[in-house]
Design a protein around this motif. Structure first.
Motif, short mmCIF file in Angstrom:
data_model
loop_
_atom_site.label_atom_id
_atom_site.label_comp_id
_atom_site.label_asym_id
_atom_site.label_seq_id
_atom_site.Cartn_x
_atom_site.Cartn_y
_atom_site.Cartn_z
N TYR A 51 0.83 -1.20 0.00
CA TYR A 51 0.00 0.00 0.00
C TYR A 51 0.87 1.26 0.00
N VAL A 52 0.48 2.23 -0.79
CA VAL A 52 1.19 3.50 -0.88
C VAL A 52 0.23 4.63 -0.56
N ASN A 53 0.64 5.50 0.35
CA ASN A 53 -0.16 6.66 0.69
C ASN A 53 -0.35 7.53 -0.56
N PRO A 54 -1.59 7.82 -0.92
CA PRO A 54 -1.83 8.59 -2.15
C PRO A 54 -1.13 9.95 -2.17
N ARG A 55 -0.89 10.52 -1.00
CA ARG A 55 -0.26 11.82 -0.94
C ARG A 55 1.26 11.75 -0.96
N ALA A 56 1.81 10.57 -0.67
CA ALA A 56 3.27 10.45 -0.54
C ALA A 56 3.99 10.74 -1.85
N GLY A 57 3.41 10.32 -2.96
CA GLY A 57 4.06 10.48 -4.25
C GLY A 57 4.11 11.90 -4.76
N ARG A 58 3.59 12.85 -4.01
CA ARG A 58 3.61 14.23 -4.45
C ARG A 58 4.99 14.86 -4.32
N VAL A 59 5.85 14.28 -3.48
CA VAL A 59 7.20 14.80 -3.32
C VAL A 59 7.94 14.64 -4.64
N THR A 60 8.74 15.61 -5.02
CA THR A 60 9.45 15.51 -6.29
C THR A 60 10.65 14.58 -6.17
N PHE A 61 11.16 14.16 -7.30
CA PHE A 61 12.33 13.28 -7.32
C PHE A 61 13.50 13.95 -6.60
N ARG A 62 13.70 15.22 -6.87
CA ARG A 62 14.82 15.93 -6.27
C ARG A 62 14.64 16.07 -4.75
N GLN A 63 13.44 16.34 -4.33
CA GLN A 63 13.19 16.48 -2.89
C GLN A 63 13.42 15.16 -2.17
N PHE A 64 12.95 14.08 -2.77
CA PHE A 64 13.16 12.78 -2.15
C PHE A 64 14.64 12.47 -2.06
N TYR A 65 15.39 12.73 -3.13
CA TYR A 65 16.84 12.47 -3.13
C TYR A 65 17.55 13.30 -2.07
N ASP A 66 17.22 14.58 -1.98
CA ASP A 66 17.88 15.46 -1.01
C ASP A 66 17.63 15.02 0.42
N ASP A 67 16.50 14.37 0.66
CA ASP A 67 16.21 13.85 2.00
C ASP A 67 16.88 12.49 2.23
N ARG A 123 25.45 6.03 -13.75
CA ARG A 123 24.44 7.03 -13.40
C ARG A 123 23.06 6.39 -13.27
N PHE A 124 22.77 5.46 -14.15
CA PHE A 124 21.48 4.78 -14.10
C PHE A 124 21.31 4.01 -12.80
N VAL A 125 22.36 3.30 -12.37
CA VAL A 125 22.29 2.52 -11.14
C VAL A 125 22.01 3.42 -9.94
N ILE A 126 22.61 4.60 -9.92
CA ILE A 126 22.36 5.54 -8.82
C ILE A 126 20.91 6.00 -8.81
N VAL A 127 20.41 6.41 -9.98
CA VAL A 127 19.03 6.89 -10.07
C VAL A 127 18.06 5.76 -9.74
N ARG A 128 18.37 4.57 -10.20
CA ARG A 128 17.51 3.42 -9.89
C ARG A 128 17.46 3.17 -8.39
N SER A 129 18.58 3.37 -7.71
CA SER A 129 18.60 3.16 -6.26
C SER A 129 17.69 4.16 -5.54
N VAL A 130 17.55 5.35 -6.11
CA VAL A 130 16.64 6.35 -5.53
C VAL A 130 15.20 5.86 -5.65
N PHE A 131 14.84 5.37 -6.83
CA PHE A 131 13.48 4.86 -7.03
C PHE A 131 13.20 3.65 -6.13
N ARG A 132 14.18 2.78 -5.98
CA ARG A 132 13.98 1.59 -5.15
C ARG A 132 13.81 1.98 -3.69
N ALA A 133 14.53 3.02 -3.27
CA ALA A 133 14.36 3.51 -1.91
C ALA A 133 12.95 4.09 -1.73
#
Length: 369
Positions: A51-67, A123-133
């Motif tokens: 289950y994923v909180n419907p509001r959680a995905g509103r954070v941008t990719f950059r914001q999630f990475y910076d956190d 670079r792809f492996v790094i970005v993929r690790s962000v999505f997996r997190a």
């Protein structure tokens, strides 16, 4: 999951449920059947733990990475590479839930026009690790980079460049310049890379006490890396601390280096290669290496090619996979095989050699003993 469906005064159907935190959430539908299907989907996700909180995905990719990035156990160079990878994406300002596989494919396609396949993969492996997190944190339900094709890389044996013995000899001959005093003592550094297989930072991190002249071996227990305007000593790559057997001539070269370039009776923690009052590292090494290979007329040879030279020599001498793995400090024999398997004799080579030996004995009675 406790859920309910109720008809609203406006004729629409409201479906309600409580998420895994106990918070009530709702959604409105024109048809009751659609409301029921949505509740079933949510219940299934809650039960499966996806289950994923419907509001959680509103954070941008950059914001999630910076956190997320500051919490990772990265050395400075890894963080710098991660920052470069994230800076290169075109979807950094998009909400995580809005990023699609097509965005990733467009990014990879754009990189393929500028970068080598190995750089793109890094670079792809790094970005993929962000999505997996983000998936693990239930920010998004699925990784949009899953299944994205990358540019084909050259085979290891085609991409690997191994200097010849003659070329390594020329590099050693030109490593210590008689005209440029700042390159004095660099010959021993090049020799450590070529005849002990050390990586750039590992050779920079050698101290006098790491050399055991009586047992003719070297302890590799640290590497030097740039940290801002200075350096930091860390464990070798992938925890590859090891003891490396040294040939007699290299032991003698290191002894002469210490006698010539270090103070009389240096302490065990004295750096073997120095610039001023500190160790030689990073740009200090790069500058000297470029000058050395230019002077030798070998501008295409990379410093890391000397490590391949060392590995190929061990393999040609008949060393097995485990011996080569330990000498190079690889984390597993699989890594060694993935890198150098093409250098080991094949079954066909051994069959041919055995048949040649049999033929020689049959045609030359004197060889039978």
């Amino acid at each position: 999951m406790a859920g309910s469906i109720a008809k609203r005064p406006n004729g629409r159907w409201r479906a309600r449920y409580r998420d895994d935190t106990g918070r009530e959430r709702s959604r409105h539908f024109t048809r009751k059947v659609d409301a029921a299907a949505w509740l079933d989907e949510v219940a299934s996700a809650l039960h499966a733990g996806t289950y994923v909180n419907p509001r959680a995905g509103r954070v941008t990719f950059r914001q999630f990475y910076d956190d997320w990035a500051p919490r990772q156990l990265w050395v400075p160079s890894t963080r710098a590479n991660a920052d470069l990878a994230v800076d290169s994406v075109a979807f950094g300002d998009l909400p995580m839930k809005a990023i699609r596989r097509s965005h990733i494919e467009t990014w990879v396609k754009a990189m393929s026009a500028k970068w080598a396949p190995t750089t793109i993969k890094t670079r792809f492996v790094i970005v993929r690790s962000v999505f997996r997190a983000a998936v693990a944190d239930r920010v998004i339900a699925a990784d949009p980079s899953d299944g994205v094709a990358l540019p084909r890389r050259r085979k290891v044996e085609a991409a690997m460049r191994i200097p010849t013995v003659e070329q390594v000899g020329r590099l050693l001959a030109h490593a210590d310049s008689s005209r440029v005093s700042t390159r004095h003592g660099f010959r021993a550094y090049v020799a450590l890379c070529a005849f002990a297989g050390l990586r750039k930072g590992e050779a920079a991190g050698i101290q006098v006490g790491d050399i055991d002249s009586s047992l003719r071996r070297l302890t590799v227990s640290r590497q030097l890396q740039r940290d801002g305007s200075t350096f930091v000593a860390r464990l070798p790559k992938y925890g590859s601390e090891r003891l490396v057997p040294l040939p007699d001539d290299l032991v003698e070269m290191l002894r002469q280096h210490i006698e010539t370039f270090l103070p009389e009776e240096p302490p065990p923690d004295a750096w073997l290669f120095t610039v001023g009052d500190g160790p030689m590292y990073d740009n200090d090494i790069d500058w000297r290496w470029r000058a050395t290979r230019t002077s030798a007329g070998l501008p295409h040879v990379r410093l890391h090619d000397l490590r391949h030279f060392y590995a190929s020599g061990l393999i040609a001498a008949g060393c097995d996979v485990v011996t080569v793995q330990r000498a190079l400090g690889h984390s597993s024999a699989t890594t060694t095989l993935n890198t150098y398997s093409h250098l080991w004799p094949t079954a066909e080579d051994r069959t041919r050699a055995a048949a040649a030996d049999l033929m020689n004995q049959a045609l030359n009675p004197a060889s039978r003993g």
